[in-house]
Design a protein around this motif. Structure first.
Motif, short mmCIF file in Angstrom:
data_model
loop_
_atom_site.label_atom_id
_atom_site.label_comp_id
_atom_site.label_asym_id
_atom_site.label_seq_id
_atom_site.Cartn_x
_atom_site.Cartn_y
_atom_site.Cartn_z
N ALA A 57 17.31 -0.16 -11.49
CA ALA A 57 17.88 1.14 -11.85
C ALA A 57 19.07 0.98 -12.78
O ALA A 57 19.22 1.72 -13.77
N TYR A 66 17.04 5.34 -19.84
CA TYR A 66 15.96 5.88 -19.01
C TYR A 66 16.52 6.87 -18.00
O TYR A 66 17.67 6.73 -17.54
N GLU A 111 11.08 8.60 -17.90
CA GLU A 111 11.49 8.83 -16.52
C GLU A 111 10.76 7.86 -15.60
O GLU A 111 9.55 7.68 -15.70
N ILE A 112 11.50 7.23 -14.71
CA ILE A 112 10.92 6.22 -13.81
C ILE A 112 11.43 6.45 -12.40
O ILE A 112 12.61 6.74 -12.19
N SER A 113 10.53 6.34 -11.43
CA SER A 113 10.90 6.46 -10.02
C SER A 113 10.87 5.06 -9.39
O SER A 113 9.90 4.32 -9.57
N ILE A 114 11.92 4.73 -8.67
CA ILE A 114 12.01 3.44 -7.99
C ILE A 114 12.08 3.68 -6.49
O ILE A 114 12.96 4.41 -6.02
N LEU A 174 17.80 -0.05 -16.35
CA LEU A 174 17.06 1.02 -17.04
C LEU A 174 17.97 2.19 -17.39
O LEU A 174 17.92 2.72 -18.51
N ALA A 175 18.78 2.63 -16.44
CA ALA A 175 19.63 3.80 -16.67
C ALA A 175 20.63 3.54 -17.79
O ALA A 175 20.92 4.43 -18.61
N ALA A 214 21.99 6.54 -12.69
CA ALA A 214 20.74 6.83 -12.00
C ALA A 214 20.99 7.81 -10.86
O ALA A 214 22.10 7.91 -10.34
N ALA A 247 13.02 -4.62 -15.36
CA ALA A 247 13.52 -3.54 -16.22
C ALA A 247 13.56 -3.99 -17.67
O ALA A 247 13.17 -3.24 -18.58
N VAL A 264 16.36 7.66 -14.42
CA VAL A 264 15.94 6.88 -13.25
C VAL A 264 16.27 7.63 -11.96
O VAL A 264 17.39 8.11 -11.77
N LYS A 265 15.27 7.70 -11.09
CA LYS A 265 15.46 8.27 -9.76
C LYS A 265 15.14 7.18 -8.74
O LYS A 265 14.06 6.57 -8.79
#
Length: 349
Positions: free
Chosen positions: A18, A26, A4-7, A21-22, A104, A264, A28-29
């Protein structure tokens, strides 16, 4: 390790990261402080698309760009058609589709607290455990200049299909006239404050666009022109927050897309993101333009004009494309050894 990754930020860098990664699995938020995307006033041009890691869909292309005209003061130094493969894009729909279609999650109107690394998600304060900062110029630690822009209607420029750039040696900055969505985008950025730039912009419009009808307010923003600075004690930075902007032309959309996508890719491969971004070709072009900008700033106006107007059209084309590097400059100057010596003397002092 959690995937999980926050951008922080839904601009070109954040949306591109995003997307990559998504689509690779991943969670992704993406947190955007504004409720509407693409609010920064800027030219919507991507002058060269051959090095973009993401294909621009047809529905996001407002106009295809094939050429550019560049002036240094009133001296035309480049006027070339059919050497670009670029676009004017609908930036808002492009960014939104990148994020949403990838799977995402996008949170609009989400405030970000850099001090304690928290975001507001649906009204709830949450701590960022693993994040990337793509929040644009407010988070950039290097040199920034002001820029202002307005949208105008003009019958004279209604079918404009090239980029018009006017470098002003007095302000060490540039005016631009680009095709837009609802009209043409006219702006100026340089080493003056926003109030002075606004006056200069209105004067420029009066002189260059005889039938201009202003259809938007003049809006301003900062442009990060100090070169790439990825280091941060809290979060890795990408996009304009890390200085992925070409200092001589102010182009930021393409460099930011590249930095976000490549960051990413590096994360997916388990490679150090900072080291990987430092090796990008676009970073070399940014560094080269930054060195030239610093040298030009140190000169008086006459020497600036002489230096920039003496450069071969091939060099100016590389600047317009955002692909200036040592190899390309050497190739261009090899055809003019007399000019190469002259320019070298200028650059030395």
């Amino acid at each position: 390790m959690s995937n999980e990754i926050s951008i922080i930020g839904a601009g070109p860098a954040g949306a591109s990261m995003a997307y990559r990664l998504a689509r690779s699995g991943y969670k992704v938020k993406v947190y955007e402080v504004n409720k509407k995307l693409a609010l920064k006033p800027c030219g919507l041009g991507i002058p060269s698309s051959d090095d973009l890691p993401i294909k621009i869909k047809k529905e996001h292309i407002v106009r295809v760009i094939r050429g550019a005209t560049l002036y240094v003061d009133e001296i035309k130094v480049l006027d070339k058609d059919n050497f670009l493969e670029g676009y004017i894009i609908n930036k808002e729909s492009f960014l939104e589709d990148l994020i949403i279609e990838s799977g995402a999650e996008l949170y609009r109107g989400s405030s970000f607290n850099y001090g304690n690394l928290t975001v507001k998600e649906n009204g709830e304060i949450k701590k960022i455990e693993k994040g990337i900062l793509a929040g644009g110029f407010p988070f950039y630690n290097g040199e920034k200049i002001d820029a202002v822009q307005i949208i105008v209607k003009s019958n004279e420029y209604e079918n404009l299909n090239k980029l018009l750039i006017y470098f002003d040696t007095e302000i060490v900055g540039y005016y631009w006239v680009f095709p837009g969505i609802d009209g043409i985008e006219v702006g100026v950025g340089g080493y003056r404050n926003a109030i002075e730039l606004t006056k200069l912009l209105l004067k420029f419009i009066d002189n260059k666009i005889n039938d201009a009808k202003m259809i938007s307010p003049i809006r301003g923003a900062k442009i990060s022109v100090g070169g790439v600075k990825i280091d941060d004690e809290k979060l890795i930075k990408i996009g304009e927050s890390a200085g992925f902007v070409l200092p001589l032309t102010g182009e930021g959309i393409r460099p930011s897309i590249i930095s976000g996508y490549e960051a990413a890719d590096l994360m997916i491969k388990g490679v150090n993101i900072k080291n990987g971004l430092e090796e990008l070709k676009i970073k070399e072009a940014i560094s080269m333009q930054r060195r030239i900008l610093e040298r030009v700033k140190s000169m008086n106006r006459e020497r600036r004009r002489e230096l920039l107007s003496s450069m071969p059209a091939e060099v100016h084309a590389e600047v317009a494309l955002g692909k200036m590097n040592k190899t390309n400059i050497i190739k261009a100057l090899a055809k003019r050894p007399d000019l190469a010596i002259k320019l070298l003397n200028y650059m030395r002092g």
